[in-house]
Write a protein that holds these residues in place. Structure first.
Motif, PDB file in Angstrom:
ATOM      1  N   CYS A 144       0.833  -1.208   0.000  1.00  0.00           N
ATOM      2  CA  CYS A 144       0.000   0.000   0.000  1.00  0.00           C
ATOM      3  C   CYS A 144       0.867   1.258   0.000  1.00  0.00           C
ATOM      4  CB  CYS A 144      -0.946  -0.018   1.202  1.00  0.00           C
ATOM      5  SG  CYS A 144      -2.290  -1.214   1.052  1.00  0.00           S
ATOM      6  N   GLN A 145       1.991   1.211   0.705  1.00  0.00           N
ATOM      7  CA  GLN A 145       2.932   2.336   0.640  1.00  0.00           C
ATOM      8  C   GLN A 145       3.451   2.512  -0.791  1.00  0.00           C
ATOM      9  OE1 GLN A 145       6.830   1.563   2.096  1.00  0.00           O
ATOM     10  NE2 GLN A 145       7.240   3.691   2.692  1.00  0.00           N
ATOM     11  N   PRO A 202      -0.556   8.331  -6.444  1.00  0.00           N
ATOM     12  CA  PRO A 202      -0.735   9.726  -6.018  1.00  0.00           C
ATOM     13  C   PRO A 202       0.580  10.507  -6.063  1.00  0.00           C
ATOM     14  CG  PRO A 202      -1.781   8.212  -4.494  1.00  0.00           C
ATOM     15  CD  PRO A 202      -0.927   7.379  -5.377  1.00  0.00           C
ATOM     16  N   GLY A 203       1.722   9.778  -6.069  1.00  0.00           N
ATOM     17  CA  GLY A 203       3.014  10.461  -6.137  1.00  0.00           C
ATOM     18  C   GLY A 203       3.453  11.041  -4.808  1.00  0.00           C
ATOM     19  N   MET A 204       3.016  10.430  -3.714  1.00  0.00           N
ATOM     20  CA  MET A 204       3.355  10.911  -2.380  1.00  0.00           C
ATOM     21  C   MET A 204       4.430  10.008  -1.779  1.00  0.00           C
ATOM     22  SD  MET A 204       2.969  12.853   0.127  1.00  0.00           S
ATOM     23  CE  MET A 204       3.316  12.844   1.877  1.00  0.00           C
ATOM     24  N   PRO A 205       5.656  10.530  -1.538  1.00  0.00           N
ATOM     25  CA  PRO A 205       6.760   9.691  -1.047  1.00  0.00           C
ATOM     26  C   PRO A 205       6.691   9.456   0.452  1.00  0.00           C
ATOM     27  CG  PRO A 205       7.531  11.921  -1.344  1.00  0.00           C
ATOM     28  CD  PRO A 205       6.094  11.912  -1.816  1.00  0.00           C
ATOM     29  N   CYS A 206       5.589   8.895   0.926  1.00  0.00           N
ATOM     30  CA  CYS A 206       5.353   8.710   2.368  1.00  0.00           C
ATOM     31  C   CYS A 206       6.241   7.603   2.925  1.00  0.00           C
ATOM     32  CB  CYS A 206       3.886   8.362   2.610  1.00  0.00           C
ATOM     33  SG  CYS A 206       3.361   6.832   1.814  1.00  0.00           S
ATOM     34  N   GLY A 207       6.444   7.653   4.236  1.00  0.00           N
ATOM     35  CA  GLY A 207       7.082   6.551   4.925  1.00  0.00           C
ATOM     36  C   GLY A 207       6.078   5.429   5.148  1.00  0.00           C
ATOM     37  N   ILE A 208       6.473   4.461   5.959  1.00  0.00           N
ATOM     38  CA  ILE A 208       5.661   3.255   6.121  1.00  0.00           C
ATOM     39  C   ILE A 208       4.652   3.365   7.262  1.00  0.00           C
ATOM     40  CG2 ILE A 208       7.267   2.125   7.735  1.00  0.00           C
ATOM     41  CD1 ILE A 208       5.277   0.406   4.872  1.00  0.00           C
TER      42      ILE A 208
END
Length: 392
Positions: free
Chosen positions: A169-170, A177-183
């Protein structure tokens, strides 16, 4: 929020989703799943630096019901909190047409999950409803991703372990969406446990359930009602600045950095802003580990002190707060019954989390309403369960 109120809220969402599915698609859904939002108690802008975070799952969920449709088309109906209904369709991962990001933006979270679902998935029809506040920093994006993944597991019979689910999902959020989120968000949304916080090691992906026995205390979440947009430049910029600091120290991430390493960065004459970001990360990791320890001993006075330290660092060093969040924390600071308060989430708007005596919660709400310039929304949070199937 009582257990009875939580159950009633989820039951109402399920009825809404099931009724809309029947109305639109003319049949009953085959399966349903839900996943919660989350609030992070401490450890902000740390997950992408491979540090420690301490979130809890919230008693608010995104719920999705659906069925396979024997085509290669995915048809989605989303019922917004306003009652507005929006629809979209896109090719499944088994279609000959490539699955690519595009409008509407909200569908990219689901497209990413479909594209990364193991073994692929054919066409399906689904209805999505949610009571997770949108744009408040409570991870409505991870909730929709993990709920969708959990539904697809039920529809296909293809299940994966919880850590793998969180990672996929990460990856979906990175790619579509192009969002470089963490885990962190996907992890806690997948693996939250009632009456516990989850201390997550964002490097090893190991975790520890920390009992939250609050006694006469409560966690008050105040939504500033300031919207933030993390797919802009601010979040990726902070991540790049942290990585620059790690690179200058010859480290894979700031997880391994120590306070004394700040002197090494100064000696290298790194940009002052990069130095500020590094100081926040190094000190925030230490704060998060300490909260995990002292919470076990119910030393909530110290937890509150660390909340304030965290907020001041996020505001001054990481520079991800905003005047509205700072104002709410300042109102809480020193108010009767308050042990600590801090912004939570990626920043640039969103929520403040406050640890306070239950007996003072209503007075705190009145105090904020009388002094805050905006229009806040309050809710008392309790640690809740993570993603799960719902009985239709």
């Amino acid at each position: 929020m009582s257990n009875e109120a939580i159950a009633k809220g989820e039951a109402a969402l399920l009825r809404q989703a099931r009724d809309k599915f029947v109305a639109v698609f003319g049949r009953q859904p085959a399966a349903g799943a839900c996943a919660p939002g989350r609030v992070n108690l401490i450890g902000e802008h740390i997950d992408y630096c491979e540090g420690f975070v301490l979130p809890v799952a919230l008693p608010f969920v995104t719920l999705i019901v659906g069925s396979l449709n024997n085509t290669t088309e995915c048809n989605l109906v989303s019922v917004l909190g306003t009652g507005e209904v929006v629809t979209t369709s896109f090719p499944s991962s088994k279609s000959s047409v490539p699955l690519v990001p595009g409008a509407p933006a909200w569908a990219n979270y689901i497209k990413g999950v479909v594209a990364n679902f193991p073994g692929g998935v054919g066409g399906f029809d689904a209805v999505i409803v949610s009571d997770v506040p949108m744009g408040a920093g409570l991870s409505s994006s991870a909730a929709i991703e993990v709920a969708t993944f959990t539904l697809l597991e039920a529809l296909t019979g293809n299940k994966v372990g919880p850590v793998q689910k969180a990672k996929l999902c990460q990856k979906a959020e990175h790619e579509f969406p192009g969002m470089p989120c963490g885990i962190m968000d996907q992890y806690i949304v997948t693996m939250g446990k009632k009456d516990h916080a989850l201390l997550i090691d964002c490097r090893s992906l190991e975790s520890q359930q920390i009992p939250m026995e609050l006694g006469d205390l409560a966690v008050l979440v105040t939504n500033s009602n300031v919207k933030h947009q993390l797919t802009g430049s601010e979040y990726p910029q902070r991540r790049a600045q942290c990585q620059e600091a790690a690179d200058r120290l010859g480290l894979p991430s700031l997880r391994d950095a120590k306070v004394e390493d700040l002197e090494k960065l100064k000696a290298q004459k790194v940009d002052e802003v990069v130095l500020m970001r590094a100081r926040h990360v190094i000190e925030e990791i230490a704060r998060t580990e300490e909260v995990g320890r002292v919470m076990k001993n119910k030393d909530f006075k110290r937890v509150g002190e660390l909340f304030y330290q965290s907020h001041d660092s996020l505001s001054q060093l990481m520079q991800v707060s905003c005047p509205e969040l700072d104002q709410i924390v300042d109102i809480m600071r020193g108010a009767p019954g308050v042990l600590g308060a801090r912004m939570t989430g990626g920043g640039f708007g969103g929520c403040v989390v406050t640890l306070a005596k239950k007996s003072e919660i209503e007075n705190l709400k009145k105090l904020v309403l009388s002094q805050y310039k905006g229009k806040p929304i309050f809710f008392v949070s309790q640690p809740s369960d993570g993603a799960r199937l719902v009985k239709l």
